[in-house]
Structure formats: structure tokens, C-alpha cells
Design a protein around this motif. Structure first.
Motif, mmCIF file in Angstrom:
data_model
loop_
_atom_site.group_PDB
_atom_site.id
_atom_site.type_symbol
_atom_site.label_atom_id
_atom_site.label_comp_id
_atom_site.label_asym_id
_atom_site.label_seq_id
_atom_site.Cartn_x
_atom_site.Cartn_y
_atom_site.Cartn_z
ATOM 1 N N GLN A 1 -4.090 9.527 -2.253
ATOM 2 C CA GLN A 1 -2.932 8.749 -1.792
ATOM 3 C C GLN A 1 -3.231 8.072 -0.458
ATOM 4 O O GLN A 1 -2.807 6.930 -0.219
ATOM 5 N N SER B 1 3.407 7.458 9.529
ATOM 6 C CA SER B 1 3.256 6.453 8.481
ATOM 7 C C SER B 1 4.391 6.600 7.479
ATOM 8 O O SER B 1 4.436 7.581 6.730
ATOM 9 N N ARG C 1 4.750 4.783 4.913
ATOM 10 C CA ARG C 1 4.154 4.642 3.582
ATOM 11 C C ARG C 1 3.622 5.983 3.074
ATOM 12 O O ARG C 1 3.828 6.361 1.915
ATOM 13 N N LEU C 2 2.934 6.725 3.933
ATOM 14 C CA LEU C 2 2.433 8.035 3.527
ATOM 15 C C LEU C 2 3.569 9.031 3.328
ATOM 16 O O LEU C 2 3.466 9.935 2.486
ATOM 17 N N ASP D 1 -1.890 -0.094 5.137
ATOM 18 C CA ASP D 1 -1.279 0.847 6.079
ATOM 19 C C ASP D 1 -2.310 1.196 7.146
ATOM 20 O O ASP D 1 -3.311 1.865 6.852
ATOM 21 N N CYS E 1 -3.285 3.913 0.153
ATOM 22 C CA CYS E 1 -2.448 3.241 1.152
ATOM 23 C C CYS E 1 -3.255 2.472 2.192
ATOM 24 O O CYS E 1 -2.691 1.696 2.970
ATOM 25 N N CYS F 1 4.718 8.563 -0.172
ATOM 26 C CA CYS F 1 3.739 9.168 -1.084
ATOM 27 C C CYS F 1 3.840 10.691 -1.079
ATOM 28 O O CYS F 1 3.774 11.335 -2.131
#
Length: 336
Positions: free
Chosen positions: A218, A181, A183-184, A226, A222, A187
Motif C-alpha cells: 500500500q 499522510s 492517503r495512507l 503521496d 501511494c 489505505c
């Protein structure tokens, strides 16, 4: 203070510290105190000396406000009691008798106080989720528990489990592996710094489980956009439902409640969990938790003091020691 009185002491000892309530068995007089320092756990389990060092000042400060002349009954709910509580069971009743004149002490696993705080003395199951996770259920004859094995061996679906899964997905994205991910990863780098530094921020920490759990919010943040994060929370929900199904009474209309700070993550976790519970336990009824583990300790203390306690006893999860002229005699709640 020495000598017994008509008051009770209720304690909740967990990973975030120690909370106490001192009150009268009959009447409204109650006072509470808390410490943010958790009781130490070492090679010998929960440290009874450090426990008393934390507890005594809190109780002494609360007693004058409670209107109680003395303490007759104490209920200690403690995280880790089931697996790490041998020294606490051996030392605490005598220490409380010497310090406060307490004659009856109940030593209770925090899963049981969470259950009693949430549902009282009614058959059902409770999922208690924070950094870790445990499910506990009863038909009012026996207790049944599932998971609660700690972040290395279990606690599946708990905060540390979710945080670890989120960090794994972030590092997969860093490596270019499937199921990562991006996105992660962003983060994780905002929280821990560059990806190569993440292991050093996690592995050496004595509070590693709490560090992992700190990333769970987090993951939830997301989840809306996500699919990897959303999938992690769906998997956490399935694990929780599995544990609840393992402990929930199979007959009648048992109750199910959720308790613990992890559920503050909100809909990204709670919605798939409600769906999973409905599939796994269609005969059970979901209810809101009435209170927290400290309320559970208070409920057990008042029931014990008035002789109205109807919960099943268990040598590990709920045991009672009563001081006698010749020492202390152990018993469990089902002997009342």
C-alpha cells in the motif's frame, strides 16, 4: 532409506515454509517438494524436531522421482540460523544420517544461500529483502553481514520496516500531527479497520512482522502521488544502501545483486535504491540475481559433493559436519 548414495539434498527453510530439491550430483535427475508451514521457533531457537517432521515427508516423496538411490550430501539453508540455530546445528546432522544415510551436512544461514543463489562464488554483496532485510558480502576470504536483526531491532528498509513507517504516517494523519499522510490513513483503514483498532490488529500477533510487512504494498501504491509514502521508500532505499556499503568489498569491481520478494514493489523502491547504490558504491557493478536461496543451496550441495566448493567457511554462517566412524567432525568450507 539407509546407506549413502550419490545424491544430494538441498533445503531452503524460511518464513513462508520449507522447500527441498533432491538430485544427482552428476546428471539431470532432480525433484522438488515444498511445505507452506514454517518451521517453529521457540525459546530454544529453531526446533529441530519440527524441522525433521516437516522435512522427512517431503524428501521421501521426492526421492522416487529424482532417480537417486541414496543421499550422501545435504545442505540446509535456514532463516535465523545465525542467531537461533544452536539446537539445529547440534541435532540435524545426526538426524539426517539416521533417516537418510547422509554423511556430509552443510548448515548455512539463509543470507549465504541467498548470496550464492544470486551471485555464485564471485566477490560482491547481496541485499536480501522480504519481511526483513539483511545484506551479506564476501571477498571470497571472509563473509560480512549487516542488519538482519529482526523487526524490533533492525531490518531497516525491509517490508516490516516500510509497513510500520506507513502505518505510523497514517496514524499521524489521524491525530492531526505533522508528517502524516491522509492517503495512507485511508489505505490503513481499508486494510485494518478504524484507526483505533490498528494496535489491536498488530501488537498481539505472533506474526507481527508479517502483518506490518503486509502494508508495504500500500505504501508503494501511494508513492506516485503521496510525498510521505515516497519519502518512506527513499528512506528504505538509503537504509538498504547503507547495509550494502557495510559489506561490499572495497577493492576491485565487486558485484551487487538484489533478491527477495520485497523488490516486487517495483520502481517506487527500486529506482531510489539504484540511485543510492550508485552514490554509495560507485566501484561496484549491479547485476541481476541469477537465482533464489534454494538455488544457492543446490549450488553449495553440488560444490560440496564434487570437492569444488570455494566459498569461505564461517562457524555461524556456513559450517560443514562430516560423519565419521566415531561420530561427526565439524569443519568449515575454507578447510577444503
Amino acid at each position: 532409506m539407509t546407506g549413502a548414495g550419490d545424491g544430494f539434498l538441498a533445503v531452503d527453510s524460511g518464513g513462508s515454509g520449507l522447500r527441498v530439491v533432491v538430485g544427482a550430483v552428476q546428471g539431470a535427475g532432480r525433484a522438488g517438494r515444498e511445505s507452506r508451514e514454517p518451521v517453529r521457533t521457540g525459546a530454544g531457537g529453531i526446533d529441530p524436531v519440527h524441522f525433521m517432521e516437516q522435512l522427512v515427508p517431503l524428501v521421501r516423496a521426492a526421492l522416487p522421482e529424482s532417480g537417486v538411490d541414496g543421499l550422501d550430501t545435504a545442505v540446509v539453508g535456514a532463516a535465523g540460523l545465525a542467531t537461533l540455530g544452536e539446537a539445529l546445528r547440534a541435532e540435524l546432522p545426526g538426524a539426517l544420517a539416521r533417516e537418510f544415510g547422509v554423511r556430509t551436512v552443510a548448515l548455512v544461514a539463509d543470507a549465504v544461500t541467498a548470496y550464492v543463489g544470486a551471485l555464485g562464488a564471485r566477490p560482491g554483496a547481496v541485499v536480501a529483502a522480504g519481511t526483513g532485510l539483511i545484506a551479506i558480502g564476501t571477498d571470497l576470504t571472509h563473509w560480512h553481514r549487516a542488519d538482519g536483526w529482526g523487526h524490533l531491532l533492525g531490518d531497516c528498509g525491509g517490508g516490516a520496516w516500510i509497513g510500520r513507517a506507513g502505518l505510523e504516517a497514517a496514524l499521524r494523519a489521524h491525530d492531526g500531527r505533522e508528517a502524516g499522510s491522509a492517503r495512507l490513513l485511508v489505505c490503513a483503514q481499508e486494510v485494518f479497520g478504524p484507526a483505533l483498532e490498528v494496535p489491536a490488529k498488530v501488537y498481539p500477533r505472533a506474526d507481527r512482522a508479517a502483518v506490518l510487512a503486509s502494508f508495504a504494498p500500500q505504501v508503494a501504491a501511494c508513492a506516485a502521488d503521496d510525498p510521505v509514502a515516497a519519502g518512506i521508500l527513499r528512506s528504505a532505499a538509503r537504509h538498504m544502501a547503507d547495509s550494502a556499503a557495510a559489506v561490499c568489498p572495497p577493492d576491485g569491481e565487486p558485484l551487487i545483486a538484489l533478491t527477495g520478494g520485497l523488490f516486487k514493489l517495483g520502481d517506487p523502491l527500486v529506482v531510489p535504491l539504484e540511485q543510492a547504490l550508485a552514490r554509495r558504491l560507485p566501484h561496484a557493478r549491479r547485476v541481476a540475481a541469477e537465482g533464489d536461496p534454494l538455488r544457492g543451496s543446490v549450488r553449495i550441495a553440488t560444490g560440496l559433493a564434487t570437492g569444488s566448493l570455494t566459498l569461505p567457511g564461517d562457524a555461524v554462517l556456513l559450517s560443514v559436519v562430516t560423519a565419521t566412524g566415531g561420530g561427526a567432525a565439524g569443519r568449515t568450507a575454507d578447510q577444503f
